[in-house]
Write a protein that holds these residues in place. Structure first.
Motif, mmCIF file in Angstrom:
data_model
loop_
_atom_site.group_PDB
_atom_site.id
_atom_site.type_symbol
_atom_site.label_atom_id
_atom_site.label_comp_id
_atom_site.label_asym_id
_atom_site.label_seq_id
_atom_site.Cartn_x
_atom_site.Cartn_y
_atom_site.Cartn_z
ATOM 1 N N ALA A 3 0.831 -1.210 0.000
ATOM 2 C CA ALA A 3 0.000 0.000 0.000
ATOM 3 C C ALA A 3 0.862 1.255 0.000
ATOM 4 C CB ALA A 3 -0.929 0.004 1.208
ATOM 5 N N GLN A 4 1.925 1.250 0.794
ATOM 6 C CA GLN A 4 2.818 2.409 0.834
ATOM 7 C C GLN A 4 3.546 2.583 -0.488
ATOM 8 O OE1 GLN A 4 5.203 1.470 4.279
ATOM 9 N NE2 GLN A 4 3.799 2.556 5.657
ATOM 10 N N ARG A 5 3.982 1.466 -1.067
ATOM 11 C CA ARG A 5 4.681 1.528 -2.358
ATOM 12 C C ARG A 5 3.769 2.115 -3.432
ATOM 13 N NH1 ARG A 5 6.242 -3.310 -2.408
ATOM 14 N NH2 ARG A 5 4.590 -4.216 -3.671
ATOM 15 N N GLU A 6 2.516 1.676 -3.449
ATOM 16 C CA GLU A 6 1.579 2.188 -4.452
ATOM 17 C C GLU A 6 1.331 3.685 -4.284
ATOM 18 O OE1 GLU A 6 0.295 1.081 -7.354
ATOM 19 O OE2 GLU A 6 1.802 -0.449 -6.948
ATOM 20 N N LEU A 7 1.245 4.139 -3.033
ATOM 21 C CA LEU A 7 1.059 5.572 -2.792
ATOM 22 C C LEU A 7 2.233 6.365 -3.362
ATOM 23 C CD1 LEU A 7 -0.238 7.241 0.419
ATOM 24 C CD2 LEU A 7 1.799 8.119 -0.688
#
Length: 199
Positions: free
Chosen positions: A123-127
């Motif tokens: 999720a953090q990577r996608e953000l």
């Protein structure tokens, strides 16, 4: 009841992020430890955990803030271009200058963005990747407006990547205080955009 955060809390976080970015750049994210970051900060690991509960949390905060900063640079250039009634080419040139001015003081953060995003949770990577895509999309818009006859739907991505190729890797070779300053290099990039090497 939780203790209130001190007025210096955010300042301390910024200092930790600066030091952590240097550690990640020098040692690599996987090799750098919380002990390394704490030692480089001149503090204990326990004190470091007061601010961040893991190395991954440091990396995310570092990249989260840095990608927000890059988007803010774009917004500032857009506002400046509108306020000064710059034409589309002049606006693009200002964007190049603004990015390189930012890169001059954030080389290790930029290195983390290019090398270490893969180590974030999904999720953090996608953000972070979504913000990177927003940066690329904005630069592509600047390019299409500046050179509408040259930059088309068919070639806009390669042209945008060519521009990023010129400026994004400066952290590997362009040194503050060196023979060529970041400001001078920005003018070289602008000249290349306007005239190529033959102009």
């Amino acid at each position: 009841m939780a203790r209130p955060k001190s007025s210096q809390h955010e300042l301390k976080r910024d200092e930790i992020l600066d030091v952590a970015a240097r550690c990640f750049a020098q040692q690599g994210y996987l090799a750098a430890s919380m002990n390394d970051v704490a030692a480089a900060c001149g503090t204990s690991k326990a004190r470091l955990y007061h601010y961040y509960d893991s190395k991954a949390a440091i990396l995310f905060d570092l990249l989260d803030r840095y990608t927000q900063r890059l988007l803010a640079v774009i917004g500032q250039v857009e506002a400046t271009a509108q306020r000064r009634s710059l034409d589309e080419r002049a606006a693009l040139h200002e964007l190049v200058r603004a990015f390189l001015q930012e890169y001059e003081t954030s080389a290790t953060r930029h290195a983390a963005l290019l090398h270490d995003t893969q180590f974030l949770g999904e999720a953090q990577r996608e953000l972070v990747l979504d913000r990177q895509r927003d940066v690329v999309a904005a630069v592509t818009r600047f390019l299409r407006r500046a050179y509408p006859q040259r930059v088309t739907a068919a070639n806009q991505t390669p042209v945008a990547m060519m521009l990023f190729g010129m400026i994004n890797w400066t952290f590997t070779w362009l040194r503050p205080g060196g023979r060529l300053s970041y400001a001078q290099f920005a003018e070289e990039v602008v000249a290349m955009l306007e005239h190529g090497l033959g102009g």
